[in-house]
Design a protein around this motif. Structure first.
Motif, PDB file in Angstrom:
ATOM      1  N   PHE A 226     -24.944  33.917  25.413  1.00 25.19           N
ATOM      2  CA  PHE A 226     -25.452  35.640  26.384  1.00 25.19           C
ATOM      3  C   PHE A 226     -25.404  35.382  27.827  1.00 25.19           C
ATOM      4  N   ARG A 227     -26.068  36.772  28.733  1.00 23.64           N
ATOM      5  CA  ARG A 227     -26.493  36.133  30.041  1.00 23.64           C
ATOM      6  C   ARG A 227     -27.908  36.486  30.516  1.00 23.64           C
ATOM      7  N   ILE A 228     -28.817  36.097  31.254  1.00 24.50           N
ATOM      8  CA  ILE A 228     -30.159  35.908  31.402  1.00 24.50           C
ATOM      9  C   ILE A 228     -30.372  36.112  33.026  1.00 24.50           C
ATOM     10  N   ALA A 229     -31.321  36.531  33.393  1.00 25.32           N
ATOM     11  CA  ALA A 229     -31.913  36.535  34.673  1.00 25.32           C
ATOM     12  C   ALA A 229     -33.282  37.072  34.139  1.00 25.32           C
ATOM     13  N   HIS A 230     -34.041  36.304  35.706  1.00 23.95           N
ATOM     14  CA  HIS A 230     -36.230  36.108  35.687  1.00 23.95           C
ATOM     15  C   HIS A 230     -36.249  36.454  36.708  1.00 23.95           C
ATOM     16  N   LEU A 231     -37.322  37.510  36.479  1.00 27.69           N
ATOM     17  CA  LEU A 231     -37.928  38.606  37.731  1.00 27.69           C
ATOM     18  C   LEU A 231     -39.101  38.134  37.409  1.00 27.69           C
ATOM     19  N   SER A 232     -39.684  38.616  38.438  1.00 28.06           N
ATOM     20  CA  SER A 232     -41.236  38.260  38.277  1.00 28.06           C
ATOM     21  C   SER A 232     -41.804  39.657  39.644  1.00 28.06           C
ATOM     22  N   THR A 233     -42.752  39.443  39.225  1.00 26.96           N
ATOM     23  CA  THR A 233     -43.787  40.683  39.492  1.00 26.96           C
ATOM     24  C   THR A 233     -44.991  40.437  40.783  1.00 26.96           C
TER      25      THR A 233
ATOM     26  N   PHE B 196     -31.880  40.335  29.164  1.00 24.40           N
ATOM     27  CA  PHE B 196     -30.962  39.291  28.710  1.00 24.40           C
ATOM     28  C   PHE B 196     -29.462  41.082  28.502  1.00 24.40           C
ATOM     29  N   GLU B 197     -28.236  40.009  28.198  1.00 26.41           N
ATOM     30  CA  GLU B 197     -27.541  40.692  28.161  1.00 26.41           C
ATOM     31  C   GLU B 197     -26.611  39.911  26.817  1.00 26.41           C
ATOM     32  N   PHE B 198     -26.504  40.529  25.844  1.00 23.64           N
ATOM     33  CA  PHE B 198     -25.406  40.140  24.700  1.00 23.64           C
ATOM     34  C   PHE B 198     -24.693  40.311  24.847  1.00 23.64           C
ATOM     35  N   PRO B 199     -23.241  39.540  24.611  1.00 24.55           N
ATOM     36  CA  PRO B 199     -21.826  39.817  24.199  1.00 24.55           C
ATOM     37  C   PRO B 199     -21.737  41.228  23.245  1.00 24.55           C
ATOM     38  N   ASN B 200     -22.470  41.601  22.429  1.00 20.35           N
ATOM     39  CA  ASN B 200     -22.734  42.382  21.094  1.00 20.35           C
ATOM     40  C   ASN B 200     -23.735  43.575  21.497  1.00 20.35           C
TER      41      ASN B 200
ATOM     42  N   PRO C  30     -28.040  36.322  37.143  1.00 22.56           N
ATOM     43  CA  PRO C  30     -27.827  36.384  36.100  1.00 22.56           C
ATOM     44  C   PRO C  30     -27.028  35.500  36.112  1.00 22.56           C
ATOM     45  N   THR C  31     -27.215  34.671  34.781  1.00 23.66           N
ATOM     46  CA  THR C  31     -27.150  33.257  34.992  1.00 23.66           C
ATOM     47  C   THR C  31     -26.240  33.597  33.025  1.00 23.66           C
ATOM     48  N   GLU C  32     -25.189  32.362  32.993  1.00 29.94           N
ATOM     49  CA  GLU C  32     -24.843  32.085  31.637  1.00 29.94           C
ATOM     50  C   GLU C  32     -25.359  30.838  30.800  1.00 29.94           C
ATOM     51  N   ILE C  33     -25.845  31.970  29.012  1.00 31.66           N
ATOM     52  CA  ILE C  33     -26.014  30.303  28.489  1.00 31.66           C
ATOM     53  C   ILE C  33     -24.884  30.544  27.604  1.00 31.66           C
ATOM     54  N   GLN C  34     -24.607  28.965  27.003  1.00 27.71           N
ATOM     55  CA  GLN C  34     -23.482  28.691  26.232  1.00 27.71           C
ATOM     56  C   GLN C  34     -24.507  27.925  25.073  1.00 27.71           C
TER      57      GLN C  34
ATOM     58  N   PRO D  37     -27.672  46.584  28.561  1.00 30.07           N
ATOM     59  CA  PRO D  37     -26.584  46.128  28.485  1.00 30.07           C
ATOM     60  C   PRO D  37     -25.183  45.830  29.281  1.00 30.07           C
ATOM     61  N   ASP D  38     -26.019  46.007  30.517  1.00 33.21           N
ATOM     62  CA  ASP D  38     -25.394  45.722  32.500  1.00 33.21           C
ATOM     63  C   ASP D  38     -26.637  44.952  32.643  1.00 33.21           C
ATOM     64  N   LEU D  39     -26.594  43.421  32.483  1.00 33.27           N
ATOM     65  CA  LEU D  39     -27.738  42.865  33.305  1.00 33.27           C
ATOM     66  C   LEU D  39     -27.040  42.833  35.275  1.00 33.27           C
ATOM     67  N   GLU D  40     -26.552  42.872  35.608  1.00 31.17           N
ATOM     68  CA  GLU D  40     -26.194  43.558  37.039  1.00 31.17           C
ATOM     69  C   GLU D  40     -26.876  44.510  37.179  1.00 31.17           C
ATOM     70  N   LYS D  41     -26.380  45.479  36.776  1.00 32.34           N
ATOM     71  CA  LYS D  41     -27.220  46.686  37.287  1.00 32.34           C
ATOM     72  C   LYS D  41     -28.812  46.644  37.268  1.00 32.34           C
ATOM     73  N   ALA D  42     -29.247  46.299  35.698  1.00 31.20           N
ATOM     74  CA  ALA D  42     -30.397  46.071  35.501  1.00 31.20           C
ATOM     75  C   ALA D  42     -31.339  45.177  36.439  1.00 31.20           C
ATOM     76  N   VAL D  43     -30.445  43.776  36.801  1.00 30.02           N
ATOM     77  CA  VAL D  43     -31.045  43.302  37.706  1.00 30.02           C
ATOM     78  C   VAL D  43     -32.092  43.922  39.320  1.00 30.02           C
ATOM     79  N   GLU D  44     -30.688  44.745  39.569  1.00 30.44           N
ATOM     80  CA  GLU D  44     -30.958  45.604  40.843  1.00 30.44           C
ATOM     81  C   GLU D  44     -31.450  47.145  40.581  1.00 30.44           C
ATOM     82  N   PHE D  45     -32.081  47.552  39.716  1.00 24.64           N
ATOM     83  CA  PHE D  45     -33.126  49.081  39.068  1.00 24.64           C
ATOM     84  C   PHE D  45     -34.581  47.913  39.080  1.00 24.64           C
ATOM     85  N   TYR D  46     -34.668  46.352  38.265  1.00 26.42           N
ATOM     86  CA  TYR D  46     -36.031  46.348  38.233  1.00 26.42           C
ATOM     87  C   TYR D  46     -36.372  45.756  39.666  1.00 26.42           C
ATOM     88  N   SER D  47     -35.654  45.220  39.823  1.00 28.25           N
ATOM     89  CA  SER D  47     -35.658  44.684  41.576  1.00 28.25           C
ATOM     90  C   SER D  47     -36.184  45.390  42.437  1.00 28.25           C
TER      91      SER D  47
END
Length: 164
Positions: A60-67, A76-80, A35-39, A14-24
């Protein structure tokens, strides 16, 4: 045919920035695309999303991370997307957890907790108490997604007959 390699996992949050911070920070994942918006449009990614989500998905918004070994974590963060507590229904079909490996399981749990995640099990468990140092624990990210930590590789843990 040879065994395949694992490419990536996709996780809705539900919160892409928080998720990127947590997983990184919690797992040391590399942010390869922030975080990038896809239309919805006629681009290749737009058409692919039509195929997967159906018409009318909007954006929706998306970010890609790697191990460290190149396995992707796609956030993924969707508006709904609903930020809700859901019951843990492990018996339902579908993805139930994913797993990372770290020889310092206990230290990693402390880091996870400091970043808003939590340890789901009462304690870190040993697969072969008194014999081998293989340990594991289930945890949750700040959004309730469940993951596991192993101290040793999947092959080492199970080729030794972990349940016997």
């Amino acid at each position: 045919m040879a065994a395949l390699t694992f490419s990536h996992i996709g996780i809705t949050v539900p919160d892409l920035e928080k998720a990127v911070e947590f997983y990184s920070k919690a797992f040391g994942l590399y942010v390869i695309m922030g975080p990038t918006e896809i239309q919805h449009d006629e681009s290749a990614i737009g058409q692919m999303c039509d195929d997967v989500f159906g018409e009318g998905w909007g954006s929706f918004r998306i970010a890609h991370l790697s191990t460290g070994d190149g396995t992707g974590v796609e956030l993924f963060e969707f508006p709904n997307t609903i930020d809700e507590e859901r019951p843990f229904e492990y018996w339902r079909r579908g993805l139930f957890h994913f797993c990372f490996q770290d020889d310092d399981v206990e230290g990693r749990v402390k880091l996870i907790e400091s970043l808003g995640g939590k340890q789901r099990m009462q304690k870190v468990r040993k697969y072969f108490p008194g014999e081998k140092p293989y340990r594991m624990v289930y945890c949750e990210d700040p959004f309730g997604n469940i993951f596991e930590l192993y101290s040793h590789s999947y092959e080492l843990t199970y080729s030794a007959g972990a349940y016997v």
